[in-house]
Motif scaffolding. Structure first.
Motif, PDB file in Angstrom:
ATOM      1  N   VAL A  65       0.840  -1.207   0.000  1.00  0.00           N
ATOM      2  CA  VAL A  65       0.000   0.000   0.000  1.00  0.00           C
ATOM      3  C   VAL A  65       0.872   1.252   0.000  1.00  0.00           C
ATOM      4  O   VAL A  65       1.554   1.556   0.979  1.00  0.00           O
ATOM      5  CB  VAL A  65      -0.955  -0.006   1.219  1.00  0.00           C
ATOM      6  CG1 VAL A  65      -1.757   1.289   1.268  1.00  0.00           C
ATOM      7  CG2 VAL A  65      -1.894  -1.202   1.145  1.00  0.00           C
ATOM      8  N   LYS A 104      -0.116   4.499  -0.723  1.00  0.00           N
ATOM      9  CA  LYS A 104      -0.811   5.791  -0.603  1.00  0.00           C
ATOM     10  C   LYS A 104       0.027   6.772   0.215  1.00  0.00           C
ATOM     11  O   LYS A 104       0.658   6.376   1.201  1.00  0.00           O
ATOM     12  CB  LYS A 104      -2.172   5.606   0.059  1.00  0.00           C
ATOM     13  CG  LYS A 104      -2.088   5.128   1.495  1.00  0.00           C
ATOM     14  CD  LYS A 104      -3.433   5.213   2.196  1.00  0.00           C
ATOM     15  CE  LYS A 104      -3.321   4.642   3.582  1.00  0.00           C
ATOM     16  NZ  LYS A 104      -4.364   3.694   3.927  1.00  0.00           N
ATOM     17  N   ASN A 156      -5.341   4.454  -2.359  1.00  0.00           N
ATOM     18  CA  ASN A 156      -6.648   4.798  -1.783  1.00  0.00           C
ATOM     19  C   ASN A 156      -7.395   5.889  -2.536  1.00  0.00           C
ATOM     20  O   ASN A 156      -8.586   6.054  -2.312  1.00  0.00           O
ATOM     21  CB  ASN A 156      -6.489   5.288  -0.344  1.00  0.00           C
ATOM     22  CG  ASN A 156      -6.234   4.166   0.620  1.00  0.00           C
ATOM     23  OD1 ASN A 156      -5.265   3.424   0.435  1.00  0.00           O
ATOM     24  ND2 ASN A 156      -7.075   4.021   1.627  1.00  0.00           N
ATOM     25  N   ILE A 173      -8.014   0.400  -2.958  1.00  0.00           N
ATOM     26  CA  ILE A 173      -8.432  -0.088  -1.639  1.00  0.00           C
ATOM     27  C   ILE A 173      -9.146   0.984  -0.829  1.00  0.00           C
ATOM     28  O   ILE A 173      -9.528   0.745   0.313  1.00  0.00           O
ATOM     29  CB  ILE A 173      -7.221  -0.642  -0.838  1.00  0.00           C
ATOM     30  CG1 ILE A 173      -6.218   0.465  -0.540  1.00  0.00           C
ATOM     31  CG2 ILE A 173      -6.559  -1.798  -1.589  1.00  0.00           C
ATOM     32  CD1 ILE A 173      -5.195   0.071   0.513  1.00  0.00           C
ATOM     33  N   MET A 214     -13.855  -8.073   1.311  1.00  0.00           N
ATOM     34  CA  MET A 214     -12.808  -7.279   1.968  1.00  0.00           C
ATOM     35  C   MET A 214     -13.378  -6.709   3.262  1.00  0.00           C
ATOM     36  O   MET A 214     -14.569  -6.401   3.333  1.00  0.00           O
ATOM     37  CB  MET A 214     -12.388  -6.154   1.019  1.00  0.00           C
ATOM     38  CG  MET A 214     -11.385  -5.165   1.575  1.00  0.00           C
ATOM     39  SD  MET A 214     -12.150  -3.743   2.425  1.00  0.00           S
ATOM     40  CE  MET A 214     -10.919  -2.485   2.089  1.00  0.00           C
ATOM     41  N   ILE A 267     -12.278  -4.087   6.913  1.00  0.00           N
ATOM     42  CA  ILE A 267     -11.379  -3.307   7.777  1.00  0.00           C
ATOM     43  C   ILE A 267     -11.988  -3.413   9.172  1.00  0.00           C
ATOM     44  O   ILE A 267     -12.986  -2.756   9.461  1.00  0.00           O
ATOM     45  CB  ILE A 267     -11.317  -1.828   7.347  1.00  0.00           C
ATOM     46  CG1 ILE A 267     -10.965  -1.695   5.859  1.00  0.00           C
ATOM     47  CG2 ILE A 267     -10.308  -1.062   8.216  1.00  0.00           C
ATOM     48  CD1 ILE A 267     -11.084  -0.264   5.320  1.00  0.00           C
ATOM     49  N   MET A 286      -3.721  -5.886   7.639  1.00  0.00           N
ATOM     50  CA  MET A 286      -2.886  -4.728   7.329  1.00  0.00           C
ATOM     51  C   MET A 286      -1.580  -4.887   8.124  1.00  0.00           C
ATOM     52  O   MET A 286      -1.280  -5.964   8.632  1.00  0.00           O
ATOM     53  CB  MET A 286      -3.632  -3.439   7.675  1.00  0.00           C
ATOM     54  CG  MET A 286      -5.104  -3.513   7.290  1.00  0.00           C
ATOM     55  SD  MET A 286      -6.025  -1.980   7.026  1.00  0.00           S
ATOM     56  CE  MET A 286      -5.531  -0.930   8.334  1.00  0.00           C
ATOM     57  N   SER A 287      -0.787  -3.811   8.227  1.00  0.00           N
ATOM     58  CA  SER A 287       0.538  -3.950   8.848  1.00  0.00           C
ATOM     59  C   SER A 287       0.491  -4.614  10.220  1.00  0.00           C
ATOM     60  O   SER A 287       1.344  -5.428  10.556  1.00  0.00           O
ATOM     61  CB  SER A 287       1.198  -2.573   8.979  1.00  0.00           C
ATOM     62  OG  SER A 287       1.589  -2.115   7.704  1.00  0.00           O
ATOM     63  N   ARG A 316      -3.105  -6.242   2.798  1.00  0.00           N
ATOM     64  CA  ARG A 316      -2.851  -4.866   2.340  1.00  0.00           C
ATOM     65  C   ARG A 316      -1.908  -4.200   3.353  1.00  0.00           C
ATOM     66  O   ARG A 316      -2.325  -3.798   4.429  1.00  0.00           O
ATOM     67  CB  ARG A 316      -4.172  -4.100   2.249  1.00  0.00           C
ATOM     68  CG  ARG A 316      -5.288  -4.843   1.489  1.00  0.00           C
ATOM     69  CD  ARG A 316      -6.590  -4.060   1.510  1.00  0.00           C
ATOM     70  NE  ARG A 316      -6.987  -3.669   2.845  1.00  0.00           N
ATOM     71  CZ  ARG A 316      -7.846  -4.345   3.620  1.00  0.00           C
ATOM     72  NH1 ARG A 316      -8.401  -5.461   3.198  1.00  0.00           N
ATOM     73  NH2 ARG A 316      -8.144  -3.916   4.831  1.00  0.00           N
ATOM     74  N   VAL A 317      -0.636  -4.119   2.994  1.00  0.00           N
ATOM     75  CA  VAL A 317       0.369  -3.698   3.967  1.00  0.00           C
ATOM     76  C   VAL A 317       1.087  -2.442   3.484  1.00  0.00           C
ATOM     77  O   VAL A 317       1.692  -2.438   2.404  1.00  0.00           O
ATOM     78  CB  VAL A 317       1.395  -4.834   4.218  1.00  0.00           C
ATOM     79  CG1 VAL A 317       2.430  -4.390   5.233  1.00  0.00           C
ATOM     80  CG2 VAL A 317       0.674  -6.103   4.694  1.00  0.00           C
ATOM     81  N   GLY A 318       0.992  -1.365   4.278  1.00  0.00           N
ATOM     82  CA  GLY A 318       1.630  -0.105   3.918  1.00  0.00           C
ATOM     83  C   GLY A 318       2.754   0.287   4.853  1.00  0.00           C
ATOM     84  O   GLY A 318       3.936   0.205   4.507  1.00  0.00           O
ATOM     85  N   SER A 319       2.397   0.717   6.069  1.00  0.00           N
ATOM     86  CA  SER A 319       3.397   1.316   6.953  1.00  0.00           C
ATOM     87  C   SER A 319       4.519   0.361   7.342  1.00  0.00           C
ATOM     88  O   SER A 319       5.645   0.795   7.583  1.00  0.00           O
ATOM     89  CB  SER A 319       2.720   1.933   8.179  1.00  0.00           C
ATOM     90  OG  SER A 319       1.836   1.021   8.760  1.00  0.00           O
ATOM     91  N   ARG A 356       2.927   7.013   8.037  1.00  0.00           N
ATOM     92  CA  ARG A 356       2.408   8.049   7.146  1.00  0.00           C
ATOM     93  C   ARG A 356       2.195   9.333   7.901  1.00  0.00           C
ATOM     94  O   ARG A 356       1.775   9.336   9.019  1.00  0.00           O
ATOM     95  CB  ARG A 356       1.075   7.597   6.540  1.00  0.00           C
ATOM     96  CG  ARG A 356       1.238   6.642   5.381  1.00  0.00           C
ATOM     97  CD  ARG A 356      -0.118   6.301   4.790  1.00  0.00           C
ATOM     98  NE  ARG A 356      -0.962   5.617   5.731  1.00  0.00           N
ATOM     99  CZ  ARG A 356      -0.972   4.303   5.963  1.00  0.00           C
ATOM    100  NH1 ARG A 356      -0.193   3.521   5.281  1.00  0.00           N
ATOM    101  NH2 ARG A 356      -1.774   3.785   6.848  1.00  0.00           N
TER     102      ARG A 356
HETATM  103  C1  LIG Z   1      -3.976   2.487   4.435  1.00  0.00           C
HETATM  104  C2  LIG Z   1      -4.697   1.195   4.285  1.00  0.00           C
HETATM  105  C3  LIG Z   1      -4.027  -0.032   4.450  1.00  0.00           C
HETATM  106  C4  LIG Z   1      -2.573  -0.139   4.894  1.00  0.00           C
HETATM  107  O1  LIG Z   1      -2.500   0.142   6.249  1.00  0.00           O
HETATM  108  P1  LIG Z   1      -1.119  -0.053   7.073  1.00  0.00           P
HETATM  109  O2  LIG Z   1      -1.571  -0.092   8.475  1.00  0.00           O
HETATM  110  O3  LIG Z   1      -0.286   1.120   6.736  1.00  0.00           O
HETATM  111  O4  LIG Z   1      -0.525  -1.326   6.628  1.00  0.00           O
HETATM  112  C5  LIG Z   1      -4.738  -1.188   4.230  1.00  0.00           C
HETATM  113  N1  LIG Z   1      -6.031  -1.176   3.865  1.00  0.00           N
HETATM  114  C6  LIG Z   1      -6.706  -0.033   3.704  1.00  0.00           C
HETATM  115  C7  LIG Z   1      -8.139  -0.071   3.302  1.00  0.00           C
HETATM  116  C8  LIG Z   1      -6.064   1.195   3.920  1.00  0.00           C
HETATM  117  O5  LIG Z   1      -6.767   2.328   3.773  1.00  0.00           O
END
Ligand SMILES: *Cc1c(COP(=O)(O)O)cnc(C)c1O
Length: 235
Positions: free
Chosen positions: A49, A51, A72, A96, A178, A180, A210-211, A226-229, A235
């Motif tokens: 991820v 964004k 996003n 996402i 999906m 959250i 996620m992370s 879905r892994v970002g940070s 961020r």
């Molecule tokens: C930002 C986001 C992520 C990633 O989140 P991290 O905690 O940074 O891994 C995953 N899914 C969705 C829907 C997001 O908005």
């Protein structure tokens, strides 16, 4: 592409830190969680991820072999990805974030997968694009497993009717679900609920984790994390 980022970076990359190192570490943890739960290697795909992170950061992940990314915001993806895609033609881009119906046209042009089909008006807007001949991205329905009033997604009790409308009214093929989970609750019961709903409705795809919790999600059957940070930093 399976886990080949692992071999590309290896143990040194993992220790070196930086985006390539953290990417290798996340891939390693995904592989371990799959092995621990008796699932085949490659059964869960890493959606990296990106964004809010600039193209230079994304390029580091691309150079380390990552090809599947999540964004996003349509505007941000439009600004960032055409140039990156010119250099890396095999990128797969996942939407996402919440999608406004009036952005459906841009979204189907940009994205290979949309994880956030979350209401009838968006299904209608996507169906209109399909009728115009647009190539349809793979679609995941977002489920509001915590039934939080402020959160997008179809309530679990309404999922059957929504999936039926997607299929019969709109002619859309849904690939998976999906979620959250609520920020203030342990995520595993929500992952388990999503997996149960997918089983009940004969859907293969499970976008969850996620992370902070992707290993738990993999234990409960995630096909897309879905892994970002954990890769790009805070961020
Ligand atoms: C930002 C986001 C992520 C990633 O989140 P991290 O905690 O940074 O891994 C995953 N899914 C969705 C829907 C997001 O908005």
């Amino acid at each position: 592409m399976g886990e080949d980022g692992e071999t590309a970076s290896g143990a040194d990359g993992r220790q070196a830190g930086g985006i390539a190192g953290r990417l290798a570490a996340v891939r390693h943890e995904i592989a371990r969680a799959l092995a621990d739960s008796g699932r085949p290697a490659g059964a869960a795909q890493l959606v990296c991820v990106s964004k809010t992170f600039p193209a230079e950061a994304v390029r580091e992940a691309l150079d380390a072999g990552q090809r599947v990314f999540g964004e996003n915001y349509v505007q941000e993806a439009k600004a960032k990805w055409p140039a990156l895609r010119a250099d890396f033609a095999d990128v797969e881009l996942h939407m996402i974030g919440p999608l406004q119906s009036n952005k459906a046209r841009e979204a189907v042009a940009l994205f290979d997968v949309i994880h956030t089909l979350d209401r009838p008006s968006l299904a209608a807007a996507l169906a209109a694009e399909a009728r115009r001949g647009a190539r349809m991205p793979r679609l995941f329905v977002q489920v509001n497993t915590g039934e939080e009033p402020q959160k997008a997604g179809i309530a679990p009790a309404d999922l059957g009717a929504f999936l039926q409308a997607c299929r019969d009214q709109h002619g859309l093929t849904v690939s998976g679900l999906m979620c959250i989970p609520p920020a203030d609750q342990p995520p595993s019961p929500h992952f388990a609920l999503l997996a149960k709903l997918a089983r009940e409705h004969g859907l293969q795809g499970l976008s969850m984790g996620m992370s902070a919790d992707f290993e738990q999600a993999i234990m409960l059957g995630a096909t897309h994390v879905r892994v970002g940070s954990a890769i790009f930093g805070a961020r």
